[in-house]
Design an enzyme around this catalytic site. Sequence first.
Site, PDB file in Angstrom:
ATOM      1  N   GLY A 132      -2.987 -19.026  -3.809  1.00  0.00           N
ATOM      2  CA  GLY A 132      -1.593 -18.711  -3.478  1.00  0.00           C
ATOM      3  C   GLY A 132      -0.979 -17.517  -4.191  1.00  0.00           C
ATOM      4  N   ASP A 168       6.378 -26.857  -7.285  1.00  0.00           N
ATOM      5  CA  ASP A 168       6.841 -27.898  -6.365  1.00  0.00           C
ATOM      6  C   ASP A 168       7.091 -29.157  -7.191  1.00  0.00           C
ATOM      7  OD1 ASP A 168       7.351 -28.800  -3.654  1.00  0.00           O
ATOM      8  OD2 ASP A 168       5.413 -29.789  -3.664  1.00  0.00           O
ATOM      9  N   THR A 169       6.107 -30.048  -7.313  1.00  0.00           N
ATOM     10  CA  THR A 169       6.303 -31.226  -8.165  1.00  0.00           C
ATOM     11  C   THR A 169       6.165 -30.890  -9.650  1.00  0.00           C
ATOM     12  OG1 THR A 169       3.966 -31.820  -8.146  1.00  0.00           O
ATOM     13  CG2 THR A 169       5.350 -32.752  -6.389  1.00  0.00           C
ATOM     14  N   GLY A 170       5.447 -29.795  -9.946  1.00  0.00           N
ATOM     15  CA  GLY A 170       5.235 -29.392 -11.328  1.00  0.00           C
ATOM     16  C   GLY A 170       3.900 -29.857 -11.902  1.00  0.00           C
ATOM     17  N   LEU A 182       1.335 -26.813 -12.657  1.00  0.00           N
ATOM     18  CA  LEU A 182       1.653 -26.002 -13.831  1.00  0.00           C
ATOM     19  C   LEU A 182       1.508 -26.824 -15.116  1.00  0.00           C
ATOM     20  CD1 LEU A 182       2.362 -23.063 -14.238  1.00  0.00           C
ATOM     21  CD2 LEU A 182       4.766 -23.712 -14.358  1.00  0.00           C
TER      22      LEU A 182
HETATM   23  P1  IMP Z   1       2.886 -28.812  -7.566  1.00  0.00           P
HETATM   24  O1  IMP Z   1       1.682 -29.194  -8.348  1.00  0.00           O
HETATM   25  O2  IMP Z   1       3.432 -29.952  -6.747  1.00  0.00           O
HETATM   26  O3  IMP Z   1       3.966 -28.129  -8.371  1.00  0.00           O
HETATM   27  O4  IMP Z   1       2.416 -27.835  -6.429  1.00  0.00           O
HETATM   28  C1  IMP Z   1       2.068 -26.595  -6.667  1.00  0.00           C
HETATM   29  C2  IMP Z   1       1.098 -26.122  -5.610  1.00  0.00           C
HETATM   30  O5  IMP Z   1       1.314 -26.696  -4.304  1.00  0.00           O
HETATM   31  C3  IMP Z   1       1.339 -24.646  -5.453  1.00  0.00           C
HETATM   32  O6  IMP Z   1       0.528 -23.916  -6.312  1.00  0.00           O
HETATM   33  C4  IMP Z   1       1.008 -24.416  -3.998  1.00  0.00           C
HETATM   34  O7  IMP Z   1      -0.380 -24.163  -3.886  1.00  0.00           O
HETATM   35  C5  IMP Z   1       1.319 -25.706  -3.305  1.00  0.00           C
HETATM   36  N1  IMP Z   1       2.647 -25.665  -2.649  1.00  0.00           N
HETATM   37  C6  IMP Z   1       3.742 -26.379  -2.974  1.00  0.00           C
HETATM   38  N2  IMP Z   1       4.769 -26.125  -2.155  1.00  0.00           N
HETATM   39  C7  IMP Z   1       4.329 -25.195  -1.282  1.00  0.00           C
HETATM   40  C8  IMP Z   1       4.942 -24.513  -0.173  1.00  0.00           C
HETATM   41  O8  IMP Z   1       6.120 -24.693   0.188  1.00  0.00           O
HETATM   42  N3  IMP Z   1       4.146 -23.633   0.496  1.00  0.00           N
HETATM   43  C9  IMP Z   1       2.848 -23.402   0.153  1.00  0.00           C
HETATM   44  N4  IMP Z   1       2.253 -23.995  -0.886  1.00  0.00           N
HETATM   45  C10 IMP Z   1       2.979 -24.892  -1.598  1.00  0.00           C
HETATM   46 MG    MG Z   2      -0.863 -22.556  -5.886  1.00  0.00          MG
END
Ligand code: IMP
Ligand code: MG
Length: 186
Positions: free
Chosen positions: A51, A110-112, A115
């Site tokens: 991404g 998104d959820t974190g 990271l």
């Molecule tokens: P987290 O672990 O939920 O914070 O998600 C992070 C990962 O989910 C990001 O690095 C993206 O690869 C993917 N992601 C979350 N939301 C989106 C979105 O709206 N579009 C595309 N990829 C997303």
């Molecule tokens: Mg990503």
Amino acid sequence: MAHSDREVADVIQEVLLDEQAIAARVAELAERITADYAEIDDLVLVGVLKGAFIFMADLTRRFKVAHHVDFIALSSYNSGTESTGAVRLIMDTRTSVTGRNVLIVEDILDTGHTLDYLLRTFSARQPRSLRTCVLLSKPARLQVKVPVDYLGFEIPDKWVVGYGLDFADKYRTLPFIGALKPEVYQ
Ligand code: IMP
Ligand code: MG
């Protein structure tokens, strides 16, 4: 892969950030980071594949400090657009980060969970410093509190594509960041 105007019109609900808005913000971030790392000669940017590849390319070319570029790839066990919270390392950096100044470059918070996983993984390797640069954040979705040192934009709770971000590996190369029509992913 290129997308026809017709296909784009069929799936994009709304353009949230156009090319100019993204470019202007990336330039600002690059300027701040350049200033913050002016005295540092061992900066390693770690881009999170896939991404962040376009964001990383634009950001790094605007830096005015010497730096190394490296990448990691993660998989987050997504089922469609829902993250399960479980993260797996698919490809690690080539270079060692121990004792160096690391800046993680990620596309979206998104959820974190992603990271959070990265910060835990990289702190264990004892870098001299560890910071994060994230292009987009969806505050409404956050489950784990994670420190973001450089943030591009806060966006609403919508699935976005373009500028590196995908849905099922599609739409990454759109020049803008747009929200998908909910019927495409629900
Ligand atoms: P987290 O672990 O939920 O914070 O998600 C992070 C990962 O989910 C990001 O690095 C993206 O690869 C993917 N992601 C979350 N939301 C989106 C979105 O709206 N579009 C595309 N990829 C997303
Ligand atoms: Mg990503």
